[in-house]
Design a protein around this motif. Structure first.
Motif, PDB file in Angstrom:
ATOM      1  N   UNK A 158       0.840  -1.052   0.066  1.00  0.00           N
ATOM      2  CA  UNK A 158       0.087  -0.003   0.076  1.00  0.00           C
ATOM      3  C   UNK A 158       0.961   1.311   0.084  1.00  0.00           C
ATOM      4  N   UNK A 159       1.823   1.039   0.972  1.00  0.00           N
ATOM      5  CA  UNK A 159       2.838   2.394   0.966  1.00  0.00           C
ATOM      6  C   UNK A 159       3.676   2.518  -0.397  1.00  0.00           C
ATOM      7  N   UNK A 160       3.913   1.371  -1.121  1.00  0.00           N
ATOM      8  CA  UNK A 160       4.883   1.626  -2.337  1.00  0.00           C
ATOM      9  C   UNK A 160       3.797   2.065  -3.464  1.00  0.00           C
ATOM     10  N   UNK A 161       2.395   1.703  -3.395  1.00  0.00           N
ATOM     11  CA  UNK A 161       1.674   2.162  -4.471  1.00  0.00           C
ATOM     12  C   UNK A 161       1.603   3.678  -4.281  1.00  0.00           C
ATOM     13  N   UNK A 162       1.254   4.084  -2.780  1.00  0.00           N
ATOM     14  CA  UNK A 162       1.233   5.613  -2.782  1.00  0.00           C
ATOM     15  C   UNK A 162       2.382   6.311  -3.314  1.00  0.00           C
ATOM     16  N   UNK A 163       3.566   5.851  -3.056  1.00  0.00           N
ATOM     17  CA  UNK A 163       4.830   6.399  -3.487  1.00  0.00           C
ATOM     18  C   UNK A 163       4.895   6.666  -4.864  1.00  0.00           C
ATOM     19  N   UNK A 164       4.196   5.524  -5.682  1.00  0.00           N
ATOM     20  CA  UNK A 164       4.420   5.569  -7.098  1.00  0.00           C
ATOM     21  C   UNK A 164       3.142   5.980  -7.912  1.00  0.00           C
ATOM     22  N   UNK A 165       2.327   6.560  -7.029  1.00  0.00           N
ATOM     23  CA  UNK A 165       1.130   7.184  -7.597  1.00  0.00           C
ATOM     24  C   UNK A 165       1.113   8.498  -8.282  1.00  0.00           C
TER      25      UNK A 165
END
Ligand code: CA
Length: 228
Positions: A200-207
């Motif tokens: 979830x954190x990684x997806x946020x960073x890549x958004x």
């Protein structure tokens, strides 16, 4: 991000020689003087590669290699056997037990480091420091940078390791257990939902760059990093 190499060797002089050369080459050497210690260290955290001496005080390297290959958790562990034996039949025995490569003592430290590098590239590409690029997203292990369209993306060290592992295992469905082993190095004391938290954190960073679309959730399977 340096690869952790477990040296299972009872002779201190050889162990130290290996450790010095591995550290100098950018790896993180770990020591085990016997099979029991090797087992304990592998149970606590998976190393990226094992250098396994044939003759050990409590158990032979061959037996250790066989055990590693028969356990699902360590089945894919890259193994290099170290030995003074050079007979062809012994070499075959080593490969039979599951060793990926074989180095005969006395060895040249440079050659050994080259073999460690080659085996990691082949068996555990995420443990090498080569930059990796997918669909305009670039990850540089040696500088700890992730860049999308020329801009650096900030993320925590765990998300960085997770992204590296996903990118290096492009298009493969990776179970939470597999991700825990590959990224955390140990799945004995960590719950599988930890993976979801970091995804979830990684997806946020890549958004912001839109690269979060590359992380696919596979129902009942885990996660997959898409090539585009
Ligand atoms: Ca020995």
């Amino acid at each position: 991000m340096s690869a952790r190499i477990l040296i299972v060797e009872d002779e201190p002089a050889i162990r130290d020689l290996l450790a010095i050369n591995l550290r100098h080459a950018g790896f993180e050497p770990l020591h085990a003087p016997d099979a029991a210690s090797a087992r304990a260290q592998i149970d606590a955290a998976l190393p990226d590669l094992v250098l396994l001496d044939w003759m050990l005080p409590d158990q032979s390297g061959i037996e250790i290699a066989r055990k590693l290959r028969s356990d699902t958790r360590t089945r894919e562990m890259p193994i290099i056997m170290l030995t003074a034996r050079s007979a062809e039949s012994d070499k075959l025995g080593g490969f039979d037990a599951g060793a990926d490569d074989y180095v005969t003592k006395p060895f040249s430290p440079r050659e050994l480091v080259a073999r460690v590098r080659a085996l990691l590239r082949r068996r555990a590409p995420e443990a090498t420091d080569d930059p990796v690029e997918v669909a305009g997203l670039r990850l540089e292990p040696d500088t700890f940078r992730v860049i999308a369209e020329g801009a650096a993306i900030k993320m925590g060290p765990t998300e960085f390791r997770l992204l590296h592992y996903l990118m290096k295992n492009l298009d493969r469905v990776l179970s939470r257990g597999k991700l825990l082993d590959g990224v955390w190095g140990d799945h004995v004391f960590i719950e599988e939902r930890t993976v979801d938290v970091h995804i979830r954190r990684l997806r946020l960073a890549l958004q912001p760059s839109g690269h979060d679309r590359l992380i696919e959730t596979v129902r009942g399977g885990g996660y997959r990093f898409l090539p585009q």
